[in-house]
Design a protein around this motif. Structure first.
Motif, PDB file in Angstrom:
ATOM      1  N   UNK A 135       5.953   0.111 -11.250  1.00 41.60           N
ATOM      2  CA  UNK A 135       4.823  -0.803 -11.117  1.00 41.60           C
ATOM      3  C   UNK A 135       4.852  -1.638  -9.838  1.00 41.60           C
ATOM      4  N   UNK A 136       6.043  -2.133  -9.390  1.00 45.67           N
ATOM      5  CA  UNK A 136       6.043  -2.862  -8.108  1.00 45.67           C
ATOM      6  C   UNK A 136       5.569  -2.004  -6.941  1.00 45.67           C
ATOM      7  N   UNK A 137       5.928  -0.721  -6.961  1.00 41.75           N
ATOM      8  CA  UNK A 137       5.483   0.174  -5.895  1.00 41.75           C
ATOM      9  C   UNK A 137       3.964   0.344  -5.949  1.00 41.75           C
ATOM     10  N   UNK A 138       3.415   0.488  -7.160  1.00 43.89           N
ATOM     11  CA  UNK A 138       1.964   0.624  -7.309  1.00 43.89           C
ATOM     12  C   UNK A 138       1.238  -0.624  -6.803  1.00 43.89           C
ATOM     13  N   UNK A 139       1.823  -1.799  -7.101  1.00 43.80           N
ATOM     14  CA  UNK A 139       1.199  -3.036  -6.607  1.00 43.80           C
ATOM     15  C   UNK A 139       1.205  -3.065  -5.089  1.00 43.80           C
ATOM     16  N   UNK A 140       2.317  -2.612  -4.493  1.00 48.90           N
ATOM     17  CA  UNK A 140       2.396  -2.575  -3.039  1.00 48.90           C
ATOM     18  C   UNK A 140       1.372  -1.623  -2.435  1.00 48.90           C
ATOM     19  N   UNK A 141       1.201  -0.456  -3.049  1.00 49.87           N
ATOM     20  CA  UNK A 141       0.216   0.508  -2.551  1.00 49.87           C
ATOM     21  C   UNK A 141      -1.195  -0.028  -2.746  1.00 49.87           C
ATOM     22  N   UNK A 142      -1.391  -0.822  -3.814  1.00 47.88           N
ATOM     23  CA  UNK A 142      -2.696  -1.450  -4.025  1.00 47.88           C
ATOM     24  C   UNK A 142      -3.042  -2.389  -2.887  1.00 47.88           C
ATOM     25  N   UNK A 143      -2.060  -3.179  -2.435  1.00 48.27           N
ATOM     26  CA  UNK A 143      -2.284  -4.075  -1.289  1.00 48.27           C
ATOM     27  C   UNK A 143      -2.513  -3.273  -0.016  1.00 48.27           C
ATOM     28  N   UNK A 144      -1.758  -2.172   0.142  1.00 52.42           N
ATOM     29  CA  UNK A 144      -1.932  -1.317   1.315  1.00 52.42           C
ATOM     30  C   UNK A 144      -3.326  -0.719   1.354  1.00 52.42           C
ATOM     31  N   UNK A 145      -3.855  -0.351   0.184  1.00 51.96           N
ATOM     32  CA  UNK A 145      -5.201   0.208   0.135  1.00 51.96           C
ATOM     33  C   UNK A 145      -6.239  -0.799   0.628  1.00 51.96           C
ATOM     34  N   UNK A 146      -6.078  -2.061   0.246  1.00 52.39           N
ATOM     35  CA  UNK A 146      -7.000  -3.099   0.715  1.00 52.39           C
ATOM     36  C   UNK A 146      -6.968  -3.203   2.237  1.00 52.39           C
ATOM     37  N   UNK A 147      -5.761  -3.124   2.804  1.00 47.55           N
ATOM     38  CA  UNK A 147      -5.622  -3.190   4.261  1.00 47.55           C
ATOM     39  C   UNK A 147      -6.301  -1.995   4.917  1.00 47.55           C
ATOM     40  N   UNK A 148      -6.084  -0.813   4.371  1.00 50.79           N
ATOM     41  CA  UNK A 148      -6.655   0.420   4.940  1.00 50.79           C
ATOM     42  C   UNK A 148      -8.172   0.360   4.948  1.00 50.79           C
ATOM     43  N   UNK A 149      -8.771  -0.065   3.840  1.00 49.21           N
ATOM     44  CA  UNK A 149     -10.224  -0.122   3.780  1.00 49.21           C
ATOM     45  C   UNK A 149     -10.790  -1.239   4.667  1.00 49.21           C
ATOM     46  N   UNK A 150     -10.032  -2.306   4.833  1.00 51.75           N
ATOM     47  CA  UNK A 150     -10.486  -3.369   5.737  1.00 51.75           C
ATOM     48  C   UNK A 150     -10.514  -2.861   7.177  1.00 51.75           C
ATOM     49  N   UNK A 151      -9.495  -2.106   7.588  1.00 52.00           N
ATOM     50  CA  UNK A 151      -9.476  -1.516   8.930  1.00 52.00           C
ATOM     51  C   UNK A 151     -10.637  -0.544   9.093  1.00 52.00           C
ATOM     52  N   UNK A 152     -10.903   0.246   8.053  1.00 51.22           N
ATOM     53  CA  UNK A 152     -12.009   1.206   8.100  1.00 51.22           C
ATOM     54  C   UNK A 152     -13.343   0.483   8.283  1.00 51.22           C
ATOM     55  N   UNK A 153     -13.522  -0.631   7.587  1.00 54.86           N
ATOM     56  CA  UNK A 153     -14.758  -1.405   7.725  1.00 54.86           C
ATOM     57  C   UNK A 153     -14.927  -1.925   9.155  1.00 54.86           C
ATOM     58  N   UNK A 154     -13.809  -2.285   9.796  1.00 57.23           N
ATOM     59  CA  UNK A 154     -13.865  -2.735  11.194  1.00 57.23           C
ATOM     60  C   UNK A 154     -14.267  -1.586  12.120  1.00 57.23           C
ATOM     61  N   UNK A 155     -13.707  -0.401  11.872  1.00 50.98           N
ATOM     62  CA  UNK A 155     -14.010   0.762  12.713  1.00 50.98           C
ATOM     63  C   UNK A 155     -15.485   1.121  12.644  1.00 50.98           C
TER      64      UNK A 155
END
Length: 467
Positions: free
Chosen positions: A172-192
């Motif tokens: 579960x800690x790994x899943x939470x970390x990937x969840x935060x990473x997903x938010x970062x990835x989509x935020x970068x995509x929105x900037x692009x």
């Protein structure tokens, strides 16, 4: 939040203006326009840069939140079966229309066209089935992210998702970390995405400058026939299937994905909209596991537009060369090319190379005729990409319905505009994750989701829209 969402309307108005300006520059100054091609290429490359992390995060979070591995396998098996059936239907439609139109009659092969066909044949060398299957396995665990191969990323994400699923609470800690990473990835995509007008301008100006209007006049029959066939396939075939199985209107779904279609139209690559399709299908009400598996897999195996293109183009080339294909030859050649095209989705020009490679392996004497459609292939690739994209959107809703992982009530609200998509983050916090970053329950009724109904008011969302 509403103010930030409103700003994105200006972005897509700018894209439309950029496309019109690109067409004008292409006709007015062809030499200058051709030199603008790197602008379009650069934007598409920026989008492609984000595809691997988007697919990885989505699939790992989706599978990791499902406790029964059998459900994931059922989704994948059902999706592949559906893709095979629809590819066959698209192939058959292309054959029928191509035989009725006989678009290649009356054209003549020049020396320049002959050389163009030879060049495409070299670029589209046929790949054997064992080579294709071995190509799905990356060199290392991380090379899938650097190589830009969708199927390799899909394999690694599936392995990691099942591993985390087997770890239970330890993972579960790994899943939470990937969840935060997903938010970062989509935020970068929105900037692009704010670079979309520049990319659209460069891409359209270059293709108009290189092609001009003469090629379009001489080859109008196959272009009009191809666009009409794709349109009828989406509205009649896919639309009827969607309405009967889910009750969703194809026109409402296409309107919901309007910005993605505009992006594809300006870049001629359905891959440029892949990350946004994943986000929008999840927002629509399709569960994360179904979306995460169906969309990336469909981009390599659900190529409805490519199937129609290959069938019609093969018949066009054979007619133009004065060597029409017998029915048996048509079926064997085109089935071969459908297999050879797997993994080439979203790559601009890949359809032309696949066509040339298939003709080279079955009827080498027809390869020279491929040069006849080089001039308009870019325009046909737009319809090809749009049809592939629409087919994958419909497939995701259908697979979600058949596996009972589709929230129809939520879809009604979303398609009616009462639950707008968040263009600033591309993630619906109240729909996709818990406040602590762990996977949230999927919107559809599913007994296999590991999360509970605790993501209610505390999830910081109201009716599925972040507040």
């Amino acid at each position: 939040m509403a103010a930030r969402r409103d700003k994105t309307h200006y972005l897509y108005i700018a894209v439309i203006a950029a496309v019109l300006l690109g067409i004008t520059v292409g006709f007015a100054a062809p030499g200058v326009a051709v030199e603008l091609k790197p602008l379009g290429t650069g934007f598409v490359n920026l989008i492609k840069m984000m595809i691997s992390p988007v697919i990885f995060c989505t699939i790992v979070l989706g599978i990791g939140s499902v406790r029964k591995a059998a459900k994931v396998g059922a989704v994948g098996g059902l999706a592949l079966g559906y893709f095979m059936v629809m590819s066959t239907v698209a192939l058959a439609i292309g054959l029928v229309v191509g035989n009725l139109l006989e678009p290649g009659s009356g054209l003549h092969l020049t020396e320049a066209v002959r050389h163009a066909g030879e060049a495409q044949a070299k670029a589209g060398g046929a790949e054997s089935t064992p080579e294709f299957l071995l190509g799905i396995i990356p060199t290392t665990l991380v090379s899938a992210f650097t190589g830009g191969e969708v199927l390799q990323t899909l394999l690694v994400a599936l392995l990691c998702g099942f591993a985390l699923q087997a770890m239970g609470t330890t993972g579960e800690p790994v899943l939470r970390g990937i969840g935060h990473l997903q938010k970062l990835v989509f935020r970068v995509l929105a900037m692009i995405m704010w670079a979309a007008p520049v990319g659209a301008f460069g891409a359209i100006a270059a293709v108009v400058g290189a092609t001009g209007v003469d090629a379009l006049k001489s080859l109008a029959v196959i272009m009009i026939g191809f666009y009409t066939t794709c349109l009828l396939f989406v509205i009649v075939v896919l639309g009827t299937l969607l309405r009967v199985c889910t009750g969703v209107s194809i026109f409402a779904l296409l309107r919901y994905l309007g910005r993605e279609f505009l992006l594809i139209l300006s870049t001629s690559s359905s891959e440029s909209a892949l990350p946004r399709l994943i986000a929008k299908m999840e927002h629509l009400g399709v569960s994360r596991p179904v979306t995460g598996i169906t969309v990336p897999t469909g981009y390599s195996f659900n190529l409805d537009g490519t199937a129609i293109y290959l069938t019609m183009s093969s018949l066009f080339v054979a007619e133009a060369m004065g060597k029409p294909l017998a029915l048996g030859e048509q079926i064997s050649l085109l089935l071969f090319m459908i297999v050879a095209s797997k993994g080439a989705a979203g790559v601009t020009g890949a359809g032309l190379a696949t066509l040339a490679g298939g003709l080279q392996s079955h009827r080498p004497e027809l390869v020279d005729g491929v040069g006849l459609i080089v001039g308009i292939d870019r325009f046909m690739s737009e319809a090809r990409a749009l049809t592939n994209f629409a087919g994958n959107a419909v497939a995701t809703v259908l697979i979600g319905t058949w596996t009972k992982e589709f929230d129809r009530e939520r879809a009604t609200e979303v398609l009616a505009g009462r639950l707008p998509f968040d263009e600033t983050t591309l993630i619906d916090d109240g729909h996709g994750t818990h406040p602590d970053g762990a996977p949230a329950p999927v919107p559809a009724p599913s007994a296999d989701s590991s999360a509970t109904a605790s993501a209610g008011p505390s999830a910081g969302a109201e009716d599925g829209v972040p507040v």
